[in-house]
Scaffold this motif. Structure first.
Motif, PDB file in Angstrom:
ATOM      1  N   GLU A 298       0.838  -1.215   0.000  1.00  0.00           N
ATOM      2  CA  GLU A 298       0.000   0.000   0.000  1.00  0.00           C
ATOM      3  C   GLU A 298       0.870   1.261   0.000  1.00  0.00           C
ATOM      4  N   LEU A 301       1.438   1.992  -3.617  1.00  0.00           N
ATOM      5  CA  LEU A 301       0.299   2.073  -4.540  1.00  0.00           C
ATOM      6  C   LEU A 301      -0.345   3.464  -4.556  1.00  0.00           C
ATOM      7  N   GLY A 302       0.066   4.270  -3.595  1.00  0.00           N
ATOM      8  CA  GLY A 302      -0.456   5.631  -3.555  1.00  0.00           C
ATOM      9  C   GLY A 302       0.668   6.607  -3.290  1.00  0.00           C
ATOM     10  N   CYS A 303       0.313   7.868  -3.197  1.00  0.00           N
ATOM     11  CA  CYS A 303       1.305   8.898  -2.897  1.00  0.00           C
ATOM     12  C   CYS A 303       0.590  10.080  -2.243  1.00  0.00           C
ATOM     13  N   ARG A 306      -3.093   9.725  -1.629  1.00  0.00           N
ATOM     14  CA  ARG A 306      -3.973   9.523  -2.785  1.00  0.00           C
ATOM     15  C   ARG A 306      -3.602   8.238  -3.509  1.00  0.00           C
ATOM     16  N   ARG A 307      -4.579   7.455  -3.870  1.00  0.00           N
ATOM     17  CA  ARG A 307      -4.344   6.223  -4.609  1.00  0.00           C
ATOM     18  C   ARG A 307      -3.847   6.571  -6.014  1.00  0.00           C
ATOM     19  N   ALA A 311      -6.827  -0.242  -9.017  1.00  0.00           N
ATOM     20  CA  ALA A 311      -7.268  -1.196  -7.991  1.00  0.00           C
ATOM     21  C   ALA A 311      -6.855  -2.598  -8.414  1.00  0.00           C
TER      22      ALA A 311
END
Ligand code: MRU
Length: 351
Positions: A298, A301-303, A306-307, A311
């Motif tokens: 996880e 998968l975001g920064c 924010r995703r 998905a």
């Protein structure tokens, strides 16, 4: 005598002991906010290490040592003369917090050695003295590393660094950034290029923050920008810290360090690893045996909350890699410098 706690943490304040409590600068929110979190229990300290409130190999070691003091207080309150058995679960919790930085295990080992020679009386004063000694010795080691590392650099030159091996990652002054500080003071550093260091952004948040406070010219770059910078010819050294150095001189450090070292060799740029001897693990023959932490995908998968990725996207998140000794030009410790490390030279350094 106790010193007052600064209201706002500076880079030198990763971990502070004050009036019987442990203060950790929350490195997850720096530099946007500079705040201390306060700890009175060892299990919470272990969680803070795992959750990256405190990070950087030597700072993790210092924090764990203070965590042992809190563990001893609770064990003595609960079990009196039986405190040595009562403390065990907390020591194990601290040791399980992160796997790669050997400074964590080194500090717990040193606290255990102190525990072994104590009697049934209240252990807190003796263990606090030991934790403070670990903290002070790390600070002093970094000053020496800074001097020795700076002496290797012929300047003026540009330097690339990766992640954050600064004051906030240590007991103070920093390892890689200690070398940068000393070399800058000697007029040898034109500019530091800080890799942003995905996914935790230690370079963008912490290295840039530390160097800007010291007035050392720093330019942030995306991790993928290092090769093209190297090709331009202004960079003389890559200077990084380490989480664990094996007996043959292989070096574990933040993911991406290995790639930097490969690129540096191609471009004729030297690689310096700055670390105290508490980072050297002579029990591991080579880097292949170093446990590499894998964190939650996880994180990748975001920064910034924010995703980013679609998905269901698979991701791998090893947070350290191993640079073979053959790609390291110098390992700089407080005990001395090892050029082109080999098992023999590492043995000589470590006695
Ligand atoms: O995951 P982190 O932020 O704890 O990783 C830190 C590093 O990789 C540092 O370069 C290393 O611990 C040396 S800190 C003086």
């Amino acid at each position: 005598m106790e010193t007052a706690i600064p209201t706002t943490p500076t880079p030198d304040d990763a971990a502070l002991w004050h009036a019987g409590r442990l203060y950790l600068a929350d490195q997850r929110i720096l530099p946007e906010r500079a705040e201390f979190l306060v700890y009175e229990r060892a299990d919470a300290v272990a969680e803070a290490i795992r959750d990256m409130v405190v990070r950087g190999a030597p700072a993790i070691g210092v924090t764990a040592a203070y965590g042992v003091v809190l563990a001893a207080r609770a064990a003595f309150a609960a079990a009196g003369a039986g405190w040595k058995s009562a403390i065990e679960p907390d020591l194990e919790r601290l040791a399980a917090s992160r796997p790669t930085a050997v400074n964590l295990f080194w500090a717990i080992r040193r606290m255990r050695d102190r525990i072994a020679v104590l009697d049934a009386a209240d252990p807190e004063p003796a263990l606090l003295a030991e934790a403070r000694a670990i903290h002070e010795e790390d600070r002093a080691a970094n000053r020496r590393i800074g001097e020795l590392g700076a002496a290797l650099i012929e300047g003026p030159t540009d330097i690339i660094t990766h992640c954050n091996a600064g004051a906030i990652a240590t007991g103070g002054y920093g390892t890689a950034l200690g070398v940068v500080r000393s070399a800058f003071a000697a007029g040898k550093v034109r500019r530091v290029y800080a890799d942003e260091t995905r996914p935790w952004m230690q370079g963008a948040r912490l290295t840039a923050w530390e160097l800007m406070q010291d007035g050392i010219p720093v330019t942030l770059q995306a991790d993928g920008a290092a090769a093209s910078l190297m090709a331009m010819g202004s960079v003389g050294w890559v200077v990084v810290g380490s989480d664990r150095i094996a007996a043959n001189g292989d070096v574990a450090n933040k993911i991406g360090t290995y790639g930097l070292a490969v690129m540096a060799r191609y471009h004729g740029i030297k690689v310096m690893v700055a670390a105290p001897t508490s980072t050297v693990d002579m029990e591991l023959a080579s880097g292949a045996a170093i446990p590499i932490e894998e964190r939650d995908p996880e994180e990748l998968l975001g920064c910034g909350g924010r995703r980013i990725a679609p998905a269901g996207c698979a991701a791998r998140n090893p947070v350290f890699d191993v640079t073979p000794a053959a790609l390291v030009d110098a390992i700089v410790t407080e005990r001395g410098v090892v050029l082109a490390p080999t098992p023999e030279k590492m043995r000589e350094l470590m006695g």
